[in-house]
Design an enzyme around this catalytic site. Sequence first.
Site, mmCIF file in Angstrom:
data_model
loop_
_atom_site.group_PDB
_atom_site.id
_atom_site.type_symbol
_atom_site.label_atom_id
_atom_site.label_comp_id
_atom_site.label_asym_id
_atom_site.label_seq_id
_atom_site.Cartn_x
_atom_site.Cartn_y
_atom_site.Cartn_z
ATOM 1 N N ASN A 1 0.898 -1.177 0.026
ATOM 2 C CA ASN A 1 0.072 0.168 -0.083
ATOM 3 C C ASN A 1 0.709 1.143 -0.071
ATOM 4 O OD1 ASN A 1 0.926 -0.608 2.605
ATOM 5 N ND2 ASN A 1 -1.070 0.569 3.425
ATOM 6 N N GLY B 1 3.106 -5.364 7.339
ATOM 7 C CA GLY B 1 1.841 -6.235 6.492
ATOM 8 C C GLY B 1 0.760 -6.285 7.298
ATOM 9 N N SER B 2 0.097 -7.477 7.013
ATOM 10 C CA SER B 2 -1.052 -7.733 7.956
ATOM 11 C C SER B 2 -0.775 -8.717 9.233
ATOM 12 C CB SER B 2 -2.106 -8.454 7.029
ATOM 13 O OG SER B 2 -1.291 -9.905 6.632
ATOM 14 N N GLU C 1 4.934 -3.913 12.136
ATOM 15 C CA GLU C 1 4.211 -2.879 11.921
ATOM 16 C C GLU C 1 2.862 -3.450 11.249
ATOM 17 O OE1 GLU C 1 4.410 0.118 12.714
ATOM 18 O OE2 GLU C 1 6.396 0.620 12.964
ATOM 19 N N LEU C 2 1.786 -3.475 12.021
ATOM 20 C CA LEU C 2 0.807 -4.367 11.163
ATOM 21 C C LEU C 2 -0.544 -3.334 11.257
ATOM 22 C CD1 LEU C 2 1.525 -7.408 13.580
ATOM 23 C CD2 LEU C 2 2.371 -6.864 11.210
ATOM 24 N N CYS D 1 -3.049 1.574 6.539
ATOM 25 C CA CYS D 1 -3.270 1.103 7.957
ATOM 26 C C CYS D 1 -3.788 1.972 8.896
ATOM 27 C CB CYS D 1 -2.016 0.777 8.485
ATOM 28 S SG CYS D 1 -0.677 1.829 8.323
ATOM 29 N N GLU E 1 -10.094 -5.126 10.267
ATOM 30 C CA GLU E 1 -9.610 -3.989 9.321
ATOM 31 C C GLU E 1 -10.180 -4.047 8.000
ATOM 32 O OE1 GLU E 1 -5.359 -4.508 8.318
ATOM 33 O OE2 GLU E 1 -5.096 -2.217 8.576
HETATM 34 P P1 NAP Z 1 0.541 -8.978 3.669
HETATM 35 O O1 NAP Z 1 -0.154 -9.772 2.679
HETATM 36 O O2 NAP Z 1 0.750 -9.350 5.105
HETATM 37 O O3 NAP Z 1 1.776 -8.880 2.775
HETATM 38 C C1 NAP Z 1 2.767 -8.000 3.199
HETATM 39 C C2 NAP Z 1 4.120 -8.448 2.839
HETATM 40 O O4 NAP Z 1 4.407 -9.924 3.507
HETATM 41 C C3 NAP Z 1 4.167 -8.994 1.367
HETATM 42 O O5 NAP Z 1 5.557 -8.451 0.826
HETATM 43 C C4 NAP Z 1 3.984 -10.383 1.338
HETATM 44 O O6 NAP Z 1 4.489 -11.026 -0.022
HETATM 45 C C5 NAP Z 1 4.701 -10.882 2.351
HETATM 46 N N1 NAP Z 1 4.513 -12.123 2.869
HETATM 47 C C6 NAP Z 1 3.209 -12.744 3.002
HETATM 48 N N2 NAP Z 1 3.015 -14.216 3.337
HETATM 49 C C7 NAP Z 1 4.527 -14.143 3.683
HETATM 50 C C8 NAP Z 1 5.136 -15.234 4.532
HETATM 51 N N3 NAP Z 1 4.446 -16.339 4.753
HETATM 52 N N4 NAP Z 1 6.351 -15.003 4.824
HETATM 53 C C9 NAP Z 1 7.124 -14.187 4.410
HETATM 54 N N5 NAP Z 1 6.328 -13.101 3.694
HETATM 55 C C10 NAP Z 1 5.265 -13.168 3.637
HETATM 56 O O7 NAP Z 1 -0.142 -7.417 3.807
HETATM 57 P P2 NAP Z 1 -0.589 -6.447 2.449
HETATM 58 O O8 NAP Z 1 -1.979 -7.080 2.045
HETATM 59 O O9 NAP Z 1 0.698 -6.277 1.536
HETATM 60 O O10 NAP Z 1 -0.487 -5.130 3.279
HETATM 61 C C11 NAP Z 1 -1.854 -4.787 3.963
HETATM 62 C C12 NAP Z 1 -1.442 -4.776 5.761
HETATM 63 O O11 NAP Z 1 -0.380 -4.196 5.715
HETATM 64 C C13 NAP Z 1 -2.563 -4.330 6.116
HETATM 65 O O12 NAP Z 1 -2.959 -5.037 7.234
HETATM 66 C C14 NAP Z 1 -2.134 -3.056 6.758
HETATM 67 O O13 NAP Z 1 -2.718 -2.397 7.972
HETATM 68 C C15 NAP Z 1 -0.655 -3.341 7.030
HETATM 69 N N6 NAP Z 1 0.110 -2.137 7.118
HETATM 70 C C16 NAP Z 1 0.568 -1.790 8.221
HETATM 71 C C17 NAP Z 1 1.520 -0.706 8.291
HETATM 72 C C18 NAP Z 1 2.275 -0.062 9.523
HETATM 73 O O14 NAP Z 1 3.042 0.620 9.506
HETATM 74 N N7 NAP Z 1 1.558 -0.515 10.569
HETATM 75 C C19 NAP Z 1 1.668 0.308 7.117
HETATM 76 C C20 NAP Z 1 1.167 -0.302 5.859
HETATM 77 C C21 NAP Z 1 0.275 -1.626 5.663
HETATM 78 P P3 NAP Z 1 3.564 -11.299 -1.314
HETATM 79 O O15 NAP Z 1 3.167 -9.682 -1.677
HETATM 80 O O16 NAP Z 1 4.693 -11.781 -2.172
HETATM 81 O O17 NAP Z 1 2.572 -12.032 -0.800
#
Ligand code: NAP
Length: 475
Positions: free
Chosen positions: A154, A230-231, A250-251, A284, A378
Amino acid sequence: MATTATEKGLLIDGEWVETGDWVEVRSPYSGDLVARVARAGAEEALRAVGAAEQAMRDPLPAHKRAEILVRVAGQLGRRHEEVARTICAEAGKPLKAAKVEAARAMSTFTMAAVEARKLAGEMVPMDASQAGTGKLAFTLRRPVGVVGAISPFNFPLNLVAHKIAPALAAGCAVVLKPASQTPLSALLLAELETEAGLPPGWLNVLVGSASEIGDVLVEDERVKLISFTGSSGVGWGLRERAPRKRVNLELGNATPVIVEADADLDDVAGRLAANAFSFAGQSCISVQRIYVQRAAYDDLLARFLPKVEALKVGDPADDETDVGPVIDADARDRILAWIEEARSAGAEFLSGGALDGELLPPTVIAGAGPELKVSCEEVFGPVCTVTPYDTLDEAIELANGTCYGLQAGIFTASLKSALAAAQRLEFGGVTVNEAPTFRADQMPYGGVKDSGNTREGPAYAVRELTEERLVVVEL
Ligand code: NAP
């Protein structure tokens, strides 16, 4: 969106590498192919970790690290338009939001350069105890080691900047895995760091299988710290699998905002309309749950809803667009299912609630019970709920009533109410008379509860990326 498809290699040990296999990057708006990127697996991940470890054997002095960071900030300024268009093309982020992100990444690199130059330990007052008499002691801040960084789709530029810029400031080499849907901004940043004089191995970028690359980062002992944004499910899962590493998370969040009746309702309406729906709610800290004191509820809605209706939904490449697509069809279907759950439970739709062509329009839901997904999970889409309350105690309880704790906000003219909320909201950050979507890149930023366990912002990230080493000298 007229974008010519290009091919990009991975960056490993200073070389741009192809693997014979490709990840396709498609526009979330049109489905057009934007680029193909070489696909990495475990083999490339192991090579990247080896290159990072080798690089750290020849440490870069702080002034060199700072100079590189400053040069990248400069290049981000000079190539602003190209950078913003890259974010827009791969993430479907409206160009005006993409430009803000590109400018913020400059700030992230600039702040990290300051931290590189300031990085120092502290004196320990040894004569404060009898045991320390006749001794001098101080600490050094040593880089923690190779960092495995994983970033989401994002903020494909600035969240990568928050991983790689503080790591370089701290003297750590990085193996970065950006989101598969949005790797181009990360590769562009890697290009800028290389052009800025970063020697081989200090930054390696792998695009490809999350599980294969993730497994190497978790299992390889040469990786000392995993920095994940990420999530929540993926993040906490990584932490459980790597108990002996630092795993900084950071989730997500289900961002609440409290509007007291004494707030400036015109100002509140404008800020909430902008911050619940910008980038289709895929931040997020996008405003998701709006709690309004009952005396001001109708008045606020009368000001808020016309501002929501005025948002322009459409092509993210159009300068006027406020709300573009969500990242993919799966995300859209999930959000639609949550909307249908609320509809079936009798919630009222004050705006949106059904597809506008292929896009989800800004959707405002009233009367959504706290057990519904739109109220307690979320959404990560252009959806918010509005709920009246009677007392501030009740509002704080509602705001605290999810598993998340990243940022929350309150609008009020009362200093007493603002400070009560700041103390009692269980979140990493509380904004007063500003939407909780606000972030400046030097701030300590991060969550409590399921939202994470760390703080980013270069000054805070650098602390996490270094170990304090004590030196005791007998005088
Ligand atoms: P996501 O599905 O968790 O993916 C984040 C990253 O993790 C991607 O690079 C993904 O790779 C990787 N990933 C997925 N499964 C994995 C595994 N088993 N092992 C290692 N890496 C893995 O999250 P998203 O949909 O990209 O982002 C949205 C989420 O991020 C939301 O929950 C949002 O709130 C959160 N977020 C938090 C912050 C903060 O600063 N707190 C900021 C921005 C976003 P692939 O893309 O290859 O699947």
